[in-house]
Design an enzyme around this catalytic site. Structure first.
Site: not given
Length: 346
Positions: A234, A279
């Site tokens: 990611s 996040k």
């Protein structure tokens, strides 16, 4: 006498409570991780420095015990994820960790290719061998190989790709013996393996491993990415932006604090990731002003399987609104989307 009994009871209870911390439930707990500055992770030889900062974001994922399971039930932005949604039912913990490290290596290689190509710098790749992702316990390879090994030769022959590697093995017969050369933790080893019918691959002949190509990126100038403690794909987008920023004279950050997430393909396409809401929280905690989120397409098939699914961008906007951050959420489909946004930044 009563005091001694109560002392023993308390002691037993404490032992039980302590033992429960080590008892793992069939779940993972996912929570916000960190936003980490990339100029300490990415180092381009004689690269340029920035005034601001580009940051990768992470989620913390760990096996659940009774305590963090109960906490996750009541805490916001902590999710309980069933074990079978994190890794395959036949996949061991070791194989899962090796796979995450492989995804990280692929992410780094893709990021280097994208950044160097866009910056007009030299980049190429060198085939190193076959990377072992998993080993089937009921197959011959289980006695010799481990996840993370790199096979460089069979019967003294090197190969240019995993396809040619597989083709060579497929021409053998059941019970034929091959000699393999492989690398484990930096040390080269040799061993023999007797081939068998591979039920997991429609009865084909094999040694019983899941494999992928292991390629090394060659670039000029050289670049190093220190990612020993990070797994998964990611961070690809943010890696590519940091590498490009160090390769080129004009500072993309212009003094701003910029975070983001998303996988990166060799052609620069930015892909969907998991846990983007966490996040967003991690980036906000670190004071990020801008957050890049994959604006991925939700296909009819995905919508049918998961009726409530949304694009990463929409998930990120929802989380940002929920926590009341002033951080700007920017949708990106490609590396060029993010690059053009930063070039236009005041």
């Amino acid at each position: 006498m009563k005091r001694k009994i109560w002392t023993r009871i308390i002691f037993v209870v404490l032992i039980i409570l302590l033992a429960l911390t080590f008892y793992q439930l069939p779940f993972y707990v996912e929570k916000p991780g960190m936003a980490h500055e990339l100029d300490t992770v990415v180092q381009v030889e004689n690269g340029y420095h920035d005034k601001g900062k580009l940051m990768l974001t992470t989620v913390r994922m760990g096996r659940a015990n009774i305590y963090n399971y109960l906490l996750a039930k009541v805490k916001k932005y902590e999710d309980i994820v069933p074990l079978n949604e994190v890794r395959d039912k036949d996949q061991t913990e070791e194989e899962y960790n090796v796979y995450q490290l492989y995804l990280m290596e692929s992410s780094k290689n893709n990021a280097i290719q994208v950044a160097y190509s866009r910056a007009g710098k030299f980049v190429d790749s060198n085939y190193k061998g076959v990377y072992v992702l998993d080993v089937y316990p009921d197959m011959p390879a289980a006695k010799v190989l481990k996840p993370g090994d790199r096979i460089t030769k069979i019967d003294g022959h090197s190969f240019e790709s995993s396809e040619k590697f597989i083709d060579y093995v497929q021409k053998k017969q059941v019970a034929d013996t091959i000699t393999i050369t492989f690398v484990r933790k930096g040390k080269e080893k040799n061993s023999t393996i007797q081939l068998a019918k591979f039920d997991h691959a429609e009865g084909k002949i094999g040694m019983g491993i899941g494999l992928v190509d292991d390629r090394e990126i060659i670039s000029d100038p050289k670049v190093k990415l220190k990612t020993e403690s990070i797994g998964g794909p990611s961070a690809g987008l943010m890696f590519s932006l940091e590498i490009y920023n160090q390769l080129t004279k004009n500072d993309l950050t212009k003094g701003h604090s910029i975070a983001g997430t998303g996988t990166i393909d060799p052609d620069g396409t930015v892909g969907r990731i998991g846990g983007i809401d966490k996040k967003v929280v991690a980036a906000d905690n670190e004071g990020a002003e801008i957050f890049f989120a994959p604006d991925d397409e939700i296909t009819p098939e995905m919508k049918k399987a998961y009726p409530n699914i949304q694009s990463n961008y929409k998930e990120a906007v929802k989380a940002a609104k929920d926590i009341g951050t002033k951080m700007k959420i920017v949708p990106v489909k490609t590396f060029d989307d993010a690059l053009n946004y930063l070039k236009a930044l005041k």
